[in-house]
Design a protein around this motif. Structure first.
Motif, mmCIF file in Angstrom:
data_model
loop_
_atom_site.group_PDB
_atom_site.id
_atom_site.type_symbol
_atom_site.label_atom_id
_atom_site.label_comp_id
_atom_site.label_asym_id
_atom_site.label_seq_id
_atom_site.Cartn_x
_atom_site.Cartn_y
_atom_site.Cartn_z
ATOM 1 N N ASN A 124 -23.904 -41.413 -27.513
ATOM 2 C CA ASN A 124 -22.787 -40.739 -26.830
ATOM 3 C C ASN A 124 -22.759 -39.252 -27.177
ATOM 4 N N ASP A 125 -23.011 -38.927 -28.444
ATOM 5 C CA ASP A 125 -23.066 -37.517 -28.845
ATOM 6 C C ASP A 125 -24.204 -36.794 -28.141
ATOM 7 N N LEU A 126 -25.328 -37.470 -27.995
ATOM 8 C CA LEU A 126 -26.458 -36.861 -27.298
ATOM 9 C C LEU A 126 -26.127 -36.656 -25.817
ATOM 10 N N ARG A 127 -25.519 -37.643 -25.218
ATOM 11 C CA ARG A 127 -25.120 -37.496 -23.807
ATOM 12 C C ARG A 127 -24.151 -36.324 -23.651
ATOM 13 N N ASN A 128 -23.216 -36.198 -24.584
ATOM 14 C CA ASN A 128 -22.266 -35.083 -24.547
ATOM 15 C C ASN A 128 -22.943 -33.739 -24.770
ATOM 16 N N PHE A 129 -24.045 -33.732 -25.507
ATOM 17 C CA PHE A 129 -24.808 -32.496 -25.730
ATOM 18 C C PHE A 129 -25.233 -31.887 -24.390
ATOM 19 N N PHE A 130 -25.555 -32.749 -23.425
ATOM 20 C CA PHE A 130 -26.033 -32.273 -22.131
ATOM 21 C C PHE A 130 -24.907 -32.008 -21.126
ATOM 22 N N ASP A 141 -26.136 -36.089 -16.663
ATOM 23 C CA ASP A 141 -26.565 -37.463 -16.952
ATOM 24 C C ASP A 141 -28.043 -37.646 -16.625
ATOM 25 N N HIS A 142 -28.468 -37.036 -15.539
ATOM 26 C CA HIS A 142 -29.874 -37.116 -15.150
ATOM 27 C C HIS A 142 -30.758 -36.496 -16.249
ATOM 28 N N ILE A 143 -30.349 -35.354 -16.760
ATOM 29 C CA ILE A 143 -31.110 -34.683 -17.817
ATOM 30 C C ILE A 143 -31.116 -35.531 -19.089
ATOM 31 N N TYR A 144 -29.958 -36.110 -19.411
ATOM 32 C CA TYR A 144 -29.887 -37.002 -20.579
ATOM 33 C C TYR A 144 -30.877 -38.163 -20.430
ATOM 34 N N LEU A 145 -30.908 -38.771 -19.251
ATOM 35 C CA LEU A 145 -31.811 -39.901 -19.029
ATOM 36 C C LEU A 145 -33.277 -39.467 -19.096
ATOM 37 N N LEU A 146 -33.584 -38.284 -18.570
ATOM 38 C CA LEU A 146 -34.943 -37.758 -18.700
ATOM 39 C C LEU A 146 -35.298 -37.520 -20.170
ATOM 40 N N ILE A 151 -38.502 -39.356 -24.863
ATOM 41 C CA ILE A 151 -38.708 -39.791 -26.254
ATOM 42 C C ILE A 151 -39.443 -41.132 -26.274
ATOM 43 N N ILE A 152 -38.983 -42.055 -25.460
ATOM 44 C CA ILE A 152 -39.572 -43.400 -25.447
ATOM 45 C C ILE A 152 -41.017 -43.372 -24.959
ATOM 46 N N GLU A 153 -41.252 -42.690 -23.852
ATOM 47 C CA GLU A 153 -42.600 -42.647 -23.282
ATOM 48 C C GLU A 153 -43.577 -41.905 -24.186
ATOM 49 N N SER A 154 -43.115 -40.844 -24.830
ATOM 50 C CA SER A 154 -44.014 -40.114 -25.729
ATOM 51 C C SER A 154 -44.372 -40.976 -26.940
ATOM 52 N N GLN A 155 -43.428 -41.776 -27.403
ATOM 53 C CA GLN A 155 -43.731 -42.696 -28.502
ATOM 54 C C GLN A 155 -44.724 -43.759 -28.039
ATOM 55 N N LEU A 156 -44.492 -44.306 -26.875
ATOM 56 C CA LEU A 156 -45.347 -45.369 -26.347
ATOM 57 C C LEU A 156 -46.787 -44.903 -26.165
ATOM 58 N N PHE A 157 -46.957 -43.717 -25.589
ATOM 59 C CA PHE A 157 -48.301 -43.232 -25.262
ATOM 60 C C PHE A 157 -48.856 -42.222 -26.272
ATOM 61 N N VAL A 163 -43.131 -35.526 -21.541
ATOM 62 C CA VAL A 163 -42.094 -34.596 -21.985
ATOM 63 C C VAL A 163 -42.228 -33.303 -21.180
ATOM 64 N N TYR A 164 -43.459 -32.836 -21.040
ATOM 65 C CA TYR A 164 -43.699 -31.625 -20.246
ATOM 66 C C TYR A 164 -43.300 -31.840 -18.783
ATOM 67 N N LYS A 165 -43.621 -33.010 -18.240
ATOM 68 C CA LYS A 165 -43.250 -33.295 -16.841
ATOM 69 C C LYS A 165 -41.731 -33.363 -16.689
ATOM 70 N N SER A 166 -41.067 -33.980 -17.639
ATOM 71 C CA SER A 166 -39.591 -34.038 -17.604
ATOM 72 C C SER A 166 -38.998 -32.634 -17.706
ATOM 73 N N ARG A 167 -39.592 -31.822 -18.524
ATOM 74 C CA ARG A 167 -39.146 -30.433 -18.680
ATOM 75 C C ARG A 167 -39.277 -29.695 -17.341
ATOM 76 N N GLU A 168 -40.377 -29.931 -16.615
ATOM 77 C CA GLU A 168 -40.550 -29.319 -15.292
ATOM 78 C C GLU A 168 -39.468 -29.787 -14.318
ATOM 79 N N ILE A 169 -39.129 -31.059 -14.381
ATOM 80 C CA ILE A 169 -38.082 -31.595 -13.504
ATOM 81 C C ILE A 169 -36.745 -30.914 -13.816
ATOM 82 N N VAL A 170 -36.437 -30.784 -15.095
ATOM 83 C CA VAL A 170 -35.185 -30.124 -15.497
ATOM 84 C C VAL A 170 -35.195 -28.676 -15.004
#
Length: 174
Positions: A124-130, A141-146, A151-157, A163-170
């Motif tokens: 919740n604090d992280l969501r509020n950060f955005f 909310d979209h940025i929070y979800l990205l 974080i999850i995808e970078s850990q997985l792969f 992260v870079y692609k999400s940054r471009e979307i933002v």
């Protein structure tokens, strides 16, 4: 030398990070922290209490670092982009270990409500950060979800590619 409580917390933090919550036993923590069993139980009533202390300390550290990392940014767009750079920084620093909160979430049972509450408060604090008056709630909310999925995808792969692609979307959203 750190106090017994600090040694217990530091040891547990490293072990939870490296081997997971369920794979880390109290006896291992006691042994590696070089404390007596009575000392452990003097500071923490249970492994769950230790987990809560770990998550609270991790929350403070993580948000302190995130805020420090983003504090140099001028404007909301730069602040949001810096937050994604923070993921890259943490991935490199912690070898793509991901989110301690989500890692522990995947290991707890439905009976461990106090731990779940700490995890939910962190998210919740992280969501509020955005959240910011300069962008709509839908965009924040979209940025929070990205951010979370990065974080999850970078850990997985074990890669910052998404992260870079999400940054471009933002960058294109704002």
């Amino acid at each position: 030398m750190n106090s017994p409580k600090e040694r217990i917390l530091e040891t547990a933090s490293g072990l939870f990070h490296q081997q997971g919550y369920n794979s880390t036993g109290i006896n291992q923590i006691i042994s590696e922290a070089a404390v007596a069993k009575a000392s452990f139980y003097n500071h923490f009533k249970s492994k769950d209490d230790l987990c809560i202390a770990f998550l609270n300390a991790r929350h403070e550290y993580w948000f302190s670092e995130l805020n420090r990392f983003c504090s140099k940014s001028t404007g909301i767009k730069q602040r949001f982009l810096a937050a994604f750079n923070f993921i890259i920084y943490m991935n490199e620093k912690e070898d793509f270990r991901g989110c301690s909160f989500l890692n522990i979430l995947s290991e707890i049972s439905k009976d461990q409500g106090p731990i779940l509450s700490v995890i939910q408060a962190h998210k919740n604090d992280l969501r509020n950060f955005f959240k910011n008056e300069d962008v709509s709630e839908s965009i924040s909310d979209h940025i929070y979800l990205l951010f979370e999925s990065s974080i999850i995808e970078s850990q997985l792969f074990k890669s910052n590619e998404l992260v870079y692609k999400s940054r471009e979307i933002v960058d294109s959203l704002i």
